[in-house]
Design a protein around this motif. Structure first.
Motif, PDB file in Angstrom:
ATOM      1  N   VAL A  40       0.828  -1.202   0.000  1.00 38.85           N
ATOM      2  CA  VAL A  40       0.000   0.000   0.000  1.00 38.85           C
ATOM      3  C   VAL A  40       0.862   1.251   0.000  1.00 38.85           C
ATOM      4  N   PHE A  41       1.917   1.268   0.813  1.00 38.90           N
ATOM      5  CA  PHE A  41       2.800   2.432   0.854  1.00 38.90           C
ATOM      6  C   PHE A  41       3.523   2.617  -0.482  1.00 38.90           C
ATOM      7  N   THR A  93       2.469   1.702  -3.432  1.00 42.79           N
ATOM      8  CA  THR A  93       1.499   2.182  -4.413  1.00 42.79           C
ATOM      9  C   THR A  93       1.168   3.654  -4.208  1.00 42.79           C
ATOM     10  N   ALA A  94       1.052   4.069  -2.957  1.00 40.53           N
ATOM     11  CA  ALA A  94       0.740   5.467  -2.670  1.00 40.53           C
ATOM     12  C   ALA A  94       1.855   6.396  -3.146  1.00 40.53           C
ATOM     13  N   ILE A  95       3.111   6.029  -2.876  1.00 37.15           N
ATOM     14  CA  ILE A  95       4.231   6.859  -3.318  1.00 37.15           C
ATOM     15  C   ILE A  95       4.300   6.897  -4.840  1.00 37.15           C
ATOM     16  N   SER A  96       4.029   5.801  -5.494  1.00 39.40           N
ATOM     17  CA  SER A  96       4.053   5.754  -6.947  1.00 39.40           C
ATOM     18  C   SER A  96       2.973   6.659  -7.552  1.00 39.40           C
ATOM     19  N   LEU A  97       1.776   6.659  -6.952  1.00 39.84           N
ATOM     20  CA  LEU A  97       0.699   7.504  -7.457  1.00 39.84           C
ATOM     21  C   LEU A  97       1.007   8.981  -7.246  1.00 39.84           C
ATOM     22  N   VAL A  98       1.617   9.286  -6.107  1.00 40.77           N
ATOM     23  CA  VAL A  98       1.992  10.683  -5.867  1.00 40.77           C
ATOM     24  C   VAL A  98       3.019  11.147  -6.886  1.00 40.77           C
TER      25      VAL A  98
END
Length: 541
Positions: A41-42, A44-49
């Protein structure tokens, strides 16, 4: 409850572990799925940001930060630190299992040493065994959370029958700031000494054996208490945990897929899902979870020791052994192999493949072809009939690092101390033997104190040889020569299967004392001139 899968891996088959990979209870999936989901989850979140929220300048800064984290994350020695830590934890875990207290040896001694089939004898044996189980219960209460939940207070211990009300009063009356698991040991020793005075234990040797086994049982309990008291140093556990989590925190940024159009080294593809980074997290974090589960095997994990089962089993078996089975013997009868000197239990059809013959040595079924070597004939018969070596055997001899003693190039003959020792020249080549027989006489120095012998008419060396092809030279033994040699030696007759062989007897010039040609005599020494001083000196045997 401990997960047992030994029967599923009894045989090695193609892809035999696939059944184990599908298990959930006791598996790495059950231990790691929470951490794995958080890491995914972390990431994926950094990648989306990075892809959707950052501006151009911010993306360039993040890309430099990602390359920096990826470069220096590899300098964290995760493999070394984690591997050594897990090895230490596994060894500690197995040693704790090996030292679990089992009362079997004590119950055997109590059942056979404490006599009396009356009620008092029965009470004596059961009380001794109850003290043993009470000791292990007190230790398990202090180290195992599962046992403590079952027996949270001493009242529960009394209600379970491990301790009587009077024993509870004595136990509570004894004031000690330390764990009092050793109190039942004292009761056990005092009761055993009383039984010896009453004659229930008929020999002091039995009493000593009983106390020795009780001390071993006490050592097992004390060792478990020591493992619970002194664990792996906290700093080492902290170092390993920080190393693993710091490495994967750096991977959250350093393992991001960057923009391929910027031409960064190693960022030619944009796959969105970091497959190998997720696998690396699964392996390293799973390794850490293994250590976390095994560092205290007396907890409530799937693979922790079943201490409550141990308490139940030990109490049931021990009381059964010292009470109902005391002096209980089945009637002796002749076994089915009474008249069979070669007893062999039968096999079922399912186990027929396991019926194998006895092992008689690895060379039993090894045979030699007749063209290579006649294994049943002796070597002198082989040479006598003029058998020639095969081409393959000659090649083997040529390629061998050890030169065969019968090689024509070797002119020095080895000597053995046995009277039956022989020299084997190659078939058809007797030149070394002729050279030996044609040696001119020479003088040898005589050792002081040697008795005089009659000189041979031929001089210092007298040799006897038989006519025909020389196949073997036998050297006379020192012991047999001194006992049987006369001033006029004669040719010794060989056994029936032995060909006629010459004997070589050497006499000194001074007093004709018998000498033997040294084994280190070379061609140069044998070819010495007959006059003058010899190059070799020998001492009489």
């Amino acid at each position: 409850m401990t997960v047992t899968y030994s029967s599923k891996v009894a045989n090695a088959t193609f892809f035999g572990f696939h059944r184990l990979l599908l298990k959930w209870r006791g598996s790495i999936y059950k231990l790691l799925y929470r951490e794995f989901i958080v890491f995914a989850v972390f990431y994926t979140a950094i990648s989306l940001v990075y892809r959707l929220l950052l501006t151009g300048a911010q993306k360039r800064y993040f890309e430099k930060l990602s390359i920096y984290c990826d470069r220096y994350a590899e300098q964290i020695p995760v493999t070394f630190v984690l591997g050594f830590y897990v090895t230490l934890v596994v060894n500690r875990w197995w040693n704790q299992f090996v030292n679990l207290p089992w009362p079997d040896r004590l119950m055997f001694l109590i059942s056979s040493s404490v006599h009396g089939r009356d009620e008092h004898g029965r009470l004596l044996r059961r009380t001794l065994m109850r003290y043993v189980n009470l000791t292990s219960l007190l230790i398990f209460r202090s180290v195992s959370t599962a046992v403590y939940k079952r027996f949270p207070t001493m009242d529960h211990v009394v209600e379970a029958g491990f301790m009587t009300a009077d024993e509870r009063k004595l136990f509570d009356h004894l004031k000690s700031p330390h764990l009092k698991y050793w109190v039942p040991f004292i009761w056990f020793g005092n009761l055993a000494a009383k039984a010896r005075k009453e004659g229930r234990i008929r020999d002091s040797v039995d009493l000593q054996s009983l106390m020795t086994e009780m001390n071993k049982y006490r050592s097992w309990c004390s060792l478990l208490f020591g493992y619970d008291w002194v664990g792996i140093p906290l700093v080492y556990t902290q170092v390993v945990t920080l190393a693993v989590y710091t490495f994967f925190f750096a991977c959250l940024i350093g393992r991001q897929f960057l923009d391929p159009t910027k031409g960064y080294a190693g960022h030619d593809l944009d796959l969105y899902i970091p497959i190998f980074t997720l696998l690396q997290f699964f392996f390293y974090a799973g390794w850490l979870k293994v250590a976390e589960q095994l560092i205290n095997p007396f907890g409530e994990d799937d693979d922790d020791f079943e201490t409550n089962w141990c308490i139940d089993r030990n109490l049931q078996v021990s009381l059964l052994a010292v009470d109902e089975m005391h002096m209980s013997l089945p009637k002796m009868k002749k076994d089915i192999y009474w008249d069979d000197s070669a007893a062999r239990p039968p096999y079922t059809l399912a186990a027929a493949d396991y019926c194998i013959p006895s092992f008689l040595g690895s060379t039993v079924e090894m045979g030699l072809s007749g063209s290579d070597f006649p294994g049943e004939d002796w070597l002198w018969s082989y040479e006598k009939h003029g058998h020639r070596r095969s081409v393959i055997r000659k090649v083997k001899r040529f390629l061998s690092a050890h030169e065969h003693p019968s090689s024509p190039r070797r002119r020095s003959y080895s000597r053995q101390a046995s009277d039956s020792s022989m020299f084997f020249p190659p078939s058809g080549d007797v030149s070394p033997a002729r050279d030996l027989l044609d040696v001119p006489s020479r003088s040898y120095h005589r050792a002081p104190g040697t008795p005089n012998q009659t000189r041979s008419p031929e001089g210092s060396i007298k040799m006897y040889s038989s006519l025909g092809e020389l196949s073997t030279i036998r050297e006379t033994s020192r012991t047999s020569t001194l006992q049987s040699l006369s001033p006029q030696p004669s040719v010794r007759v060989s056994p029936t299967k032995m060909p006629q062989v010459p004997e070589v007897v050497l006499f000194s010039v001074a007093n004709s004392a018998p000498y033997f040609l040294p084994w280190f005599a070379d061609d140069e020494a044998l070819a010495a001139p007959p006059t003058g001083q010899s190059k070799m000196s020998a001492s009489p045997t």
